[in-house]
Design a protein around this motif. Structure first.
Motif, PDB file in Angstrom:
ATOM      1  N   MET A 258       0.849  -1.173   0.000  1.00 23.57           N
ATOM      2  CA  MET A 258       0.000   0.000   0.000  1.00 23.57           C
ATOM      3  C   MET A 258       0.897   1.239   0.000  1.00 23.57           C
ATOM      4  SD  MET A 258      -3.150   0.876   2.641  1.00 23.57           S
ATOM      5  CE  MET A 258      -3.890  -0.729   2.582  1.00 23.57           C
TER       6      MET A 258
ATOM      7  N   ARG B 284      -0.223   7.411   0.327  1.00 22.82           N
ATOM      8  CA  ARG B 284      -1.479   8.134   0.145  1.00 22.82           C
ATOM      9  C   ARG B 284      -2.657   7.312   0.686  1.00 22.82           C
ATOM     10  NH1 ARG B 284      -1.678   9.539  -5.465  1.00 22.82           N
ATOM     11  NH2 ARG B 284      -0.236  11.162  -4.867  1.00 22.82           N
ATOM     12  N   GLU B 285      -2.609   6.005   0.472  1.00 27.12           N
ATOM     13  CA  GLU B 285      -3.689   5.141   0.962  1.00 27.12           C
ATOM     14  C   GLU B 285      -3.679   5.064   2.494  1.00 27.12           C
ATOM     15  OE1 GLU B 285      -3.737   1.388  -1.117  1.00 27.12           O
ATOM     16  OE2 GLU B 285      -3.313   2.401  -3.007  1.00 27.12           O
ATOM     17  N   TRP B 286      -2.491   5.027   3.085  1.00 26.59           N
ATOM     18  CA  TRP B 286      -2.396   5.019   4.553  1.00 26.59           C
ATOM     19  C   TRP B 286      -2.906   6.345   5.106  1.00 26.59           C
ATOM     20  CZ3 TRP B 286      -2.033   0.551   6.744  1.00 26.59           C
ATOM     21  CH2 TRP B 286      -1.289  -0.474   6.171  1.00 26.59           C
TER      22      TRP B 286
ATOM     23  N   LYS C 289      -5.130   8.257   3.898  1.00 28.94           N
ATOM     24  CA  LYS C 289      -6.591   8.303   3.828  1.00 28.94           C
ATOM     25  C   LYS C 289      -7.237   7.644   5.051  1.00 28.94           C
ATOM     26  CE  LYS C 289      -7.056   8.357  -1.188  1.00 28.94           C
ATOM     27  NZ  LYS C 289      -7.503   7.589  -2.369  1.00 28.94           N
TER      28      LYS C 289
END
Length: 111
Positions: free
Chosen positions: A1, A4-6, A8
């Motif tokens: 991952m 940016r996904e973390w 979010k």
């Protein structure tokens, strides 16, 4: 991952709405990633600051310590869950062994 996904997931962490597995992964990542930890600190400070404005209070906080306490509480929570899962698996294994022994004893009686 990717980061940016973390990042979010930060609102979910701050609002305690992440699932336990997500929480564990999130905490491990932000502890290892300086950029994501800084983003978490900023969002945490904004969250506390807005809360204080809404409640019309002017209290000064050690934000770093408050965030660290929140992370430690989350770690303790998923460590408890990990232990409960382990105990559940252990109980299931023991039950399987007992059932197996019971079946084996029934077979021996029939012979």
């Amino acid at each position: 991952m990717i980061c940016r996904e973390w990042q979010k997931m930060i609102p979910g962490f701050l609002n305690d709405t992440l699932e336990n597995q997500e929480m564990e992964g999130f905490i491990k990542h932000v502890q290892a990633c300086e950029d994501c930890y800084e983003e978490l600190e900023i969002m945490f400070m904004l969250s506390i600051g807005l809360q204080e404005l809404n409640e019309d209070r002017n209290i000064s906080y050690n934000f770093s310590q408050l965030l660290e306490n929140k992370i430690i509480e989350a770690e303790i929570r998923f460590e408890r869950i990990r232990r409960i899962r382990y105990l559940n698996r252990l109980i299931i294994v023991i039950l399987h062994i007992l059932v197996g022994l019971g079946i084996a004893l029934q077979i021996v009686k029939w012979i």
